[in-house]
Design an enzyme around this catalytic site. Structure first.
Site, short mmCIF file in Angstrom:
data_model
loop_
_atom_site.label_atom_id
_atom_site.label_comp_id
_atom_site.label_asym_id
_atom_site.label_seq_id
_atom_site.Cartn_x
_atom_site.Cartn_y
_atom_site.Cartn_z
N HIS A 1 107.68 33.11 -2.50
CA HIS A 1 107.31 32.15 -3.54
C HIS A 1 107.30 32.74 -4.95
O HIS A 1 107.37 32.02 -5.93
CB HIS A 1 105.91 31.60 -3.26
CG HIS A 1 105.85 30.69 -2.07
ND1 HIS A 1 106.29 31.07 -0.82
CD2 HIS A 1 105.39 29.42 -1.95
CE1 HIS A 1 106.09 30.06 0.03
NE2 HIS A 1 105.55 29.06 -0.63
N GLU B 1 104.00 26.24 -4.83
CA GLU B 1 104.29 25.01 -4.07
C GLU B 1 103.86 23.76 -4.82
O GLU B 1 104.46 22.71 -4.67
CB GLU B 1 103.62 25.06 -2.68
CG GLU B 1 104.32 26.04 -1.79
CD GLU B 1 104.05 25.88 -0.31
OE1 GLU B 1 103.44 24.87 0.10
OE2 GLU B 1 104.45 26.78 0.44
N CYS C 1 107.21 38.40 -1.93
CA CYS C 1 106.84 37.13 -1.29
C CYS C 1 107.87 36.10 -1.72
O CYS C 1 108.29 36.08 -2.89
CB CYS C 1 105.43 36.71 -1.74
SG CYS C 1 104.97 35.06 -1.16
N ASP D 1 111.80 30.93 7.70
CA ASP D 1 110.64 31.31 6.89
C ASP D 1 109.43 30.55 7.43
O ASP D 1 109.58 29.60 8.21
CB ASP D 1 110.88 30.94 5.42
CG ASP D 1 109.68 31.26 4.55
OD1 ASP D 1 109.25 32.43 4.55
OD2 ASP D 1 109.15 30.35 3.89
N SER D 2 108.25 30.94 6.97
CA SER D 2 107.04 30.23 7.36
C SER D 2 107.03 28.80 6.81
O SER D 2 106.21 27.99 7.22
CB SER D 2 105.83 30.99 6.82
OG SER D 2 105.94 31.17 5.43
N CYS E 1 110.98 35.48 5.31
CA CYS E 1 109.53 35.57 5.07
C CYS E 1 109.09 37.04 4.98
O CYS E 1 109.30 37.82 5.93
CB CYS E 1 108.81 34.88 6.22
SG CYS E 1 107.03 34.91 6.06
N1 DGL Z 1 106.86 33.12 3.13
C1 DGL Z 1 105.65 33.88 2.95
C2 DGL Z 1 106.01 35.32 2.53
O1 DGL Z 1 107.04 35.57 1.97
C3 DGL Z 1 104.73 33.25 1.95
C4 DGL Z 1 104.03 32.01 2.45
C5 DGL Z 1 103.16 32.29 3.64
O2 DGL Z 1 102.12 32.95 3.51
O3 DGL Z 1 103.54 31.83 4.71
O4 DGL Z 1 105.24 36.20 2.77
#
Ligand code: DGL
Length: 277
Positions: A192, A158, A190, A16-17, A79
């Site tokens: 989060h 976060e 997303c 993931d990012s 992600c």
């Molecule tokens: N993991 C990213 C997503 O699911 C969210 C956080 C980011 O923008 O990197 O799109």
């Protein structure tokens, strides 16, 4: 021993990012507790959601190259932003099975909607790509899809703002239009957003079903391993698999936020230089 027999003991790779993918890992651990997992979080370059397709694709290519070094048997792109804009292209560069989070979320939403009106929320990259809407329309072109970027939800999750008044205020403002268009299903597109599920559900009301793409993806990963004969054979001890975490910047911060996302403390976090991949 056959190749499959060797391969089924290999770890699952998930990336993931940043920390967000742990909301996907959490479901994966529940469904597949005995599997070894290698997690890569690109915390040094997070967030991806406000970046261009070119940059996200370059980063994602490196994330995948890193996981391949660990001889993983399956790669899960947790992600949504990377799954939306980069994965289709990168899948063609490899033979290993890769799963993104979009299609599982799409299929669950199409199955769930009764009135044919689905909302999708995500980062700017995910919403701008139209990935959810176009895949929903491939299954059923008559479904009306309402897409909305909610970028502030990422830092709120976060920072642990999961039940604060400020979060309710922002959620009410963001989701006002979703109310007006009469959706009965809302995709949390997303990593989060599942942390803000309670707030989103309070704001949308109990007539709107929330779809967690990460949860759906864990289910698909489970079925994929069974379907390909790559499920780790049980050794009869029901022991938990080894879970290793790699990050591209300060592991301490990752550890702190990860507790909230995973719901349990983690260890074995290693910092790596992702620019070399
Ligand atoms: N993991 C990213 C997503 O699911 C969210 C956080 C980011 O923008 O990197 O799109």
């Amino acid at each position: 021993m056959s190749d499959t027999a060797n391969k089924n003991r290999a770890p699952i790779g998930i990336f993931d990012s940043g920390v967000g993918g742990l909301t996907v890992a959490r479901h994966l651990y529940k469904l597949l507790p005995e599997e070894d997992v290698v997690y890569f979080g690109d915390v040094g370059r997070t967030p991806y959601g406000g970046r261009s397709k070119e940059i996200i694709t370059r980063f994602t290519r490196q994330d995948i190259a890193f996981l391949l070094e660990h001889d993983v048997k399956l790669i899960i792109c947790a992600c949504n932003s990377a799954s939306s804009v980069a994965l289709d292209e990168l899948v063609k560069e490899h033979t290993i099975k890769m799963l993104g989070v979009i299609q599982p979320g799409v299929e669950a939403a199409v199955k769930r909607t009764g009135n044919g009106r689905i909302g999708v929320i995500g980062t700017n990259a995910t919403i701008g790509s139209n990935a959810y809407a176009s895949r929903i329309h491939l299954i059923d072109p008559k479904i009306k899809v309402f897409s909305l970027a909610c970028p502030l939800f990422v830092p709120l999750a976060e920072e642990g703002y999961i039940d604060k008044e400020a979060t309710y205020l922002i959620a009410r403002d963001y989701l006002k239009t979703m109310h007006e268009v009469g959706i009965d299903t809302l995709v949390l597109g997303c990593t989060h957003y599942p942390l803000l599920k309670q707030v989103i559900s309070d704001v949308m009301g109990d007539k709107v079903a929330l779809i967690d793409s990460g949860e759906e993806t864990a289910r698909v990963a489970h079925d994929t391993l069974i379907g390909t004969g790559l499920l780790r054979p049980s050794d009869g001890t029901e022991s938990t698999g080894e879970r290793r975490y790699f990050v591209s910047d300060v592991p301490e911060k990752f550890e702190h936020v990860a507790r909230k996302f995973l719901g349990e403390p983690i260890n074995k976090i290693t910092r790596v230089d992702i620019s070399g991949y």
